[in-house]
Write a protein that holds these residues in place. Structure first.
Motif, PDB file in Angstrom:
ATOM      1  N   ARG A  10      24.958  17.271  13.954  1.00 24.92           N
ATOM      2  CA  ARG A  10      23.942  18.289  13.665  1.00 24.92           C
ATOM      3  C   ARG A  10      24.088  18.926  12.284  1.00 24.92           C
ATOM      4  O   ARG A  10      23.113  19.375  11.704  1.00 24.92           O
ATOM      5  CB  ARG A  10      23.934  19.378  14.734  1.00 24.92           C
ATOM      6  CG  ARG A  10      23.311  18.879  16.037  1.00 24.92           C
ATOM      7  CD  ARG A  10      23.369  19.927  17.086  1.00 24.92           C
ATOM      8  NE  ARG A  10      24.779  20.034  17.509  1.00 24.92           N
ATOM      9  CZ  ARG A  10      25.207  20.719  18.548  1.00 24.92           C
ATOM     10  NH1 ARG A  10      24.346  21.393  19.265  1.00 24.92           N
ATOM     11  NH2 ARG A  10      26.469  20.740  18.876  1.00 24.92           N
ATOM     12  N   ASP A  11      25.315  18.946  11.743  1.00 24.21           N
ATOM     13  CA  ASP A  11      25.545  19.535  10.417  1.00 24.21           C
ATOM     14  C   ASP A  11      25.426  18.513   9.285  1.00 24.21           C
ATOM     15  O   ASP A  11      25.722  18.830   8.134  1.00 24.21           O
ATOM     16  CB  ASP A  11      26.934  20.179  10.363  1.00 24.21           C
ATOM     17  CG  ASP A  11      27.036  21.373  11.286  1.00 24.21           C
ATOM     18  OD1 ASP A  11      26.022  22.076  11.446  1.00 24.21           O
ATOM     19  OD2 ASP A  11      28.116  21.587  11.858  1.00 24.21           O
ATOM     20  N   ILE A  12      24.987  17.312   9.609  1.00 27.60           N
ATOM     21  CA  ILE A  12      24.905  16.244   8.611  1.00 27.60           C
ATOM     22  C   ILE A  12      23.450  16.052   8.171  1.00 27.60           C
ATOM     23  O   ILE A  12      22.557  15.910   8.999  1.00 27.60           O
ATOM     24  CB  ILE A  12      25.450  14.918   9.184  1.00 27.60           C
ATOM     25  CG1 ILE A  12      26.915  15.080   9.595  1.00 27.60           C
ATOM     26  CG2 ILE A  12      25.282  13.778   8.194  1.00 27.60           C
ATOM     27  CD1 ILE A  12      27.842  15.422   8.462  1.00 27.60           C
ATOM     28  N   ARG A  13      23.246  16.078   6.874  1.00 28.77           N
ATOM     29  CA  ARG A  13      21.915  15.791   6.333  1.00 28.77           C
ATOM     30  C   ARG A  13      21.686  14.289   6.314  1.00 28.77           C
ATOM     31  O   ARG A  13      20.619  13.800   6.672  1.00 28.77           O
ATOM     32  CB  ARG A  13      21.785  16.355   4.915  1.00 28.77           C
ATOM     33  CG  ARG A  13      20.400  16.142   4.305  1.00 28.77           C
ATOM     34  CD  ARG A  13      20.259  16.793   2.942  1.00 28.77           C
ATOM     35  NE  ARG A  13      21.201  16.320   1.950  1.00 28.77           N
ATOM     36  CZ  ARG A  13      21.026  15.223   1.213  1.00 28.77           C
ATOM     37  NH1 ARG A  13      19.975  14.485   1.367  1.00 28.77           N
ATOM     38  NH2 ARG A  13      21.944  14.873   0.329  1.00 28.77           N
ATOM     39  N   MET A  14      22.738  13.548   5.891  1.00 28.87           N
ATOM     40  CA  MET A  14      22.611  12.106   5.793  1.00 28.87           C
ATOM     41  C   MET A  14      23.964  11.445   6.035  1.00 28.87           C
ATOM     42  O   MET A  14      24.984  11.886   5.512  1.00 28.87           O
ATOM     43  CB  MET A  14      22.098  11.740   4.391  1.00 28.87           C
ATOM     44  CG  MET A  14      21.931  10.269   4.166  1.00 28.87           C
ATOM     45  SD  MET A  14      21.213   9.874   2.539  1.00 28.87           S
ATOM     46  CE  MET A  14      22.318  10.694   1.426  1.00 28.87           C
ATOM     47  N   GLY A  15      23.970  10.406   6.852  1.00 29.31           N
ATOM     48  CA  GLY A  15      25.161   9.603   7.084  1.00 29.31           C
ATOM     49  C   GLY A  15      24.817   8.158   6.788  1.00 29.31           C
ATOM     50  O   GLY A  15      23.845   7.627   7.318  1.00 29.31           O
ATOM     51  N   ARG A  16      25.594   7.543   5.897  1.00 29.43           N
ATOM     52  CA  ARG A  16      25.281   6.173   5.472  1.00 29.43           C
ATOM     53  C   ARG A  16      26.434   5.221   5.752  1.00 29.43           C
ATOM     54  O   ARG A  16      27.599   5.593   5.604  1.00 29.43           O
ATOM     55  CB  ARG A  16      25.015   6.119   3.962  1.00 29.43           C
ATOM     56  CG  ARG A  16      23.885   6.934   3.523  1.00 29.43           C
ATOM     57  CD  ARG A  16      23.561   6.893   2.062  1.00 29.43           C
ATOM     58  NE  ARG A  16      24.497   6.265   1.158  1.00 29.43           N
ATOM     59  CZ  ARG A  16      24.216   5.987  -0.102  1.00 29.43           C
ATOM     60  NH1 ARG A  16      23.031   6.291  -0.603  1.00 29.43           N
ATOM     61  NH2 ARG A  16      25.104   5.426  -0.885  1.00 29.43           N
ATOM     62  N   LEU A  17      26.084   4.018   6.127  1.00 25.95           N
ATOM     63  CA  LEU A  17      27.051   2.930   6.172  1.00 25.95           C
ATOM     64  C   LEU A  17      26.953   2.255   4.816  1.00 25.95           C
ATOM     65  O   LEU A  17      25.925   1.661   4.478  1.00 25.95           O
ATOM     66  CB  LEU A  17      26.720   1.942   7.295  1.00 25.95           C
ATOM     67  CG  LEU A  17      27.638   0.724   7.394  1.00 25.95           C
ATOM     68  CD1 LEU A  17      29.073   1.143   7.702  1.00 25.95           C
ATOM     69  CD2 LEU A  17      27.123  -0.234   8.454  1.00 25.95           C
ATOM     70  N   GLU A  18      28.000   2.388   4.022  1.00 30.86           N
ATOM     71  CA  GLU A  18      28.008   1.846   2.665  1.00 30.86           C
ATOM     72  C   GLU A  18      28.214   0.335   2.697  1.00 30.86           C
ATOM     73  O   GLU A  18      28.701  -0.205   3.693  1.00 30.86           O
ATOM     74  CB  GLU A  18      29.109   2.516   1.842  1.00 30.86           C
ATOM     75  CG  GLU A  18      28.996   4.023   1.742  1.00 30.86           C
ATOM     76  CD  GLU A  18      27.773   4.509   0.982  1.00 30.86           C
ATOM     77  OE1 GLU A  18      27.135   3.711   0.260  1.00 30.86           O
ATOM     78  OE2 GLU A  18      27.440   5.691   1.116  1.00 30.86           O
ATOM     79  N   PRO A  19      27.865  -0.349   1.615  1.00 25.47           N
ATOM     80  CA  PRO A  19      28.053  -1.807   1.565  1.00 25.47           C
ATOM     81  C   PRO A  19      29.502  -2.243   1.790  1.00 25.47           C
ATOM     82  O   PRO A  19      29.749  -3.347   2.251  1.00 25.47           O
ATOM     83  CB  PRO A  19      27.580  -2.181   0.156  1.00 25.47           C
ATOM     84  CG  PRO A  19      26.605  -1.126  -0.199  1.00 25.47           C
ATOM     85  CD  PRO A  19      27.142   0.132   0.440  1.00 25.47           C
ATOM     86  N   ASN A  20      30.465  -1.361   1.506  1.00 29.52           N
ATOM     87  CA  ASN A  20      31.869  -1.717   1.711  1.00 29.52           C
ATOM     88  C   ASN A  20      32.336  -1.471   3.140  1.00 29.52           C
ATOM     89  O   ASN A  20      33.503  -1.647   3.458  1.00 29.52           O
ATOM     90  CB  ASN A  20      32.764  -0.970   0.728  1.00 29.52           C
ATOM     91  CG  ASN A  20      32.768   0.528   0.943  1.00 29.52           C
ATOM     92  OD1 ASN A  20      32.121   1.056   1.850  1.00 29.52           O
ATOM     93  ND2 ASN A  20      33.503   1.236   0.104  1.00 29.52           N
ATOM     94  N   GLY A  21      31.406  -1.010   4.023  1.00 30.56           N
ATOM     95  CA  GLY A  21      31.741  -0.801   5.424  1.00 30.56           C
ATOM     96  C   GLY A  21      32.191   0.605   5.765  1.00 30.56           C
ATOM     97  O   GLY A  21      32.393   0.924   6.932  1.00 30.56           O
ATOM     98  N   LYS A  22      32.346   1.464   4.785  1.00 31.98           N
ATOM     99  CA  LYS A  22      32.756   2.852   5.031  1.00 31.98           C
ATOM    100  C   LYS A  22      31.527   3.686   5.392  1.00 31.98           C
ATOM    101  O   LYS A  22      30.427   3.424   4.929  1.00 31.98           O
ATOM    102  CB  LYS A  22      33.411   3.454   3.784  1.00 31.98           C
ATOM    103  CG  LYS A  22      34.605   2.676   3.279  1.00 31.98           C
ATOM    104  CD  LYS A  22      35.813   2.947   4.071  1.00 31.98           C
ATOM    105  CE  LYS A  22      37.012   2.239   3.441  1.00 31.98           C
ATOM    106  NZ  LYS A  22      38.046   1.967   4.348  1.00 31.98           N
TER     107      LYS A  22
END
Length: 163
Positions: free
Chosen positions: A138-150
């Protein structure tokens, strides 16, 4: 030790085999998805060990000397260096090699379809949240799976007056 520096094939075959094996494995890793490049689990370590053992023959064949493997490894390092040099100078090529990030959280809500497409389990996303000191998204504006897997998380801005 008499035949330690003898080659079972011409030197250039080890170079070609090393380069082709490196590029082939790179393509396979891209096809496997971003998750295979992130934090390593016991399964990932087993995969790396098996891949390394399996590809040994692809690189040096049945050569029993010391020189063939060194030529193969040197060609892999040179290919990696050339690829890194090219990616640093040509952004479009870099995106082709590296891929694009995938949005997993938007404005505090998990994107279940994106998670499914990227093969990201709820537990993996929970671990990323806990690592960031959060209990839920709920406190996250954006969460991404980066190309390196992180998984990278961007917090929402704190409302004015609460800082």
């Amino acid at each position: 030790m008499d035949h330690a520096f003898d080659l079972s094939a011409p030197w250039w075959t080890f170079v070609v085999r090393g380069v082709v094996t490196y590029l082939g494995l790179l393509i396979l890793m891209r096809l496997a998805g971003k998750g295979s490049l992130g934090e390593m689990s016991a399964f990932d370590i087993v995969i790396i060990a098996l891949v390394g053992g399996t590809l040994r023959t692809a690189i040096i064949g049945h050569d029993q000397g010391m020189l063939g493997p060194f030529i193969g490894v040197a060609s892999i390092f040179a290919t990696n260096r050339l690829l890194a040099w090219t990616c640093a100078r040509f952004p479009r090529f870099n995106r082709l090699v590296e891929g694009f990030p995938a949005l997993l959280i938007r404005d505090g809500r998990r994107d279940r379809d994106a998670m499914r497409r990227q093969h990201v389990a709820d537990a993996a996303l929970d671990r990323a949240l806990h690592k960031a000191g959060l209990e839920d998204e709920r406190d996250i504006r954006m969460g991404r799976l980066e190309p390196n897997g992180k998984i990278t998380l961007t917090r929402r801005s704190a409302p004015r007056g609460t800082e």
